[in-house]
Scaffold this active site. Structure first.
Site: not given
Ligand code: AMP
Length: 282
Positions: A37, A153
């Site tokens: 994030h 997504q």
């Molecule tokens: P989430 O809180 O899981 O909905 O993720 C929020 C954002 O963070 C989304 O755009 C995810 O794709 C991104 N995200 C989550 N994990 C990672 C990661 N390991 N590397 C890059 N972006 C991430």
């Protein structure tokens, strides 16, 4: 750093930011923040004059029986991390603020929402597209930042931005991994040390397939067989899919010569984990 709980507060804060600075970047999250994030926040800081992060565990993207109730909520720690990164505004509404009684409009990105993870999680991407469209309308960013980690997504939201003429650019940031290769995820917190070890097989399978592609193999079938064979090393995990698809349409491709997305999903203990690798065109 301002924290807005209501849409009205968020709009007022965004209007203030916009009057002072031109370009607003949006980073939507469900909280339980990790370096993945924060990489999006840093990209937003680099691209934009002001950064708005959202923390919202969106109930409409969880199916009955999924982990909505258990999803980790670490609001205070998240705010401390976001403040340290120089975020200007955190929008963290309650579900009733986003979905008051009588709400009846949804965003359904047809066809593509039913592919890859959408096939395993029916209705999930309707919830995602709906909440992201609402966040776009509330914050009106110029750039919105998402992780390549959630490749389905990304494809769904790209299609939505095109179809609904959102006046913004999606910026997709690379997957951030633990030093041993595990893709960072809020759901990694669910894993026992043993399950965490088992989960490494996902990134290992992707690396093996990437190596094979680098060595000249382009046909999808042997590459998928190889990925599945590596995954079979961990009989405790339940493989959902190992696929090679077009990154935009998410439809299967027969070879990787035009570029491809190699994607995997598996259930490891209590967690459904996903990972992927983007293969550039040759
Ligand atoms: P989430 O809180 O899981 O909905 O993720 C929020 C954002 O963070 C989304 O755009 C995810 O794709 C991104 N995200 C989550 N994990 C990672 C990661 N390991 N590397 C890059 N972006 C991430």
């Amino acid at each position: 750093m301002l924290i807005a709980k209501t849409i009205a507060e968020a709009r007022a804060a965004v209007a203030q930011l916009r009057s002072e600075r031109r370009c607003i970047g949006l980073v939507p999250t469900m909280g339980a923040l990790h370096e993945g994030h924060l990489s999006l926040v840093r990209a937003a800081k680099a691209h934009c004059d002001a950064v708005v992060a959202t923390i919202f565990v969106n109930p409409t993207q969880f199916a009955p029986g999924e982990d909505f109730a258990e999803y980790p909520r670490t609001f205070e720690a998240d705010c401390a991390l976001l403040e340290a990164e120089g975020v200007d505004l955190v929008f963290a509404p309650e579900p009733a603020e986003m979905y008051p009684a009588g709400t009846s409009t949804v965003v359904d990105v047809e066809r593509i929402s039913g592919r890859l993870d959408g096939q395993s999680r029916p209705g999930h991407f309707r919830g995602v597209a709906t909440v992201v469209a609402k966040l776009f309308n509330i914050v009106e960013p110029i750039h919105a930042f998402f992780g390549q980690k959630d490749a389905t997504q990304v494809a769904v939201l790209r299609q939505m931005v095109r179809d609904l003429n959102f006046n913004l650019e999606l910026v997709v940031c690379p997957i951030v991994r633990e030093p041993d290769g595990l893709a960072m995820s809020s759901r990694n917190r669910y894993l026992s040390p043993e399950q965490r070890q088992q989960a490494l097989v996902l990134s290992r399978a992707l690396r093996r397939v990437e190596d094979e592609i680098a060595a000249g193999v382009i046909d999808a079938e042997p590459l998928i067989d190889l990925g599945l064979a590596v995954l079979a090393d961990e009989p405790e995990i339940r493989v959902d899919y190992f696929r090679i698809v077009d990154p935009d349409t998410l439809e299967d491709v027969s070879d990787v010569s035009a570029g491809a997305l190699v994607a995997v999903a598996a259930v490891v203990g209590p967690a459904r984990l996903i990972d992927n690798a983007l293969i550039p065109p040759r």
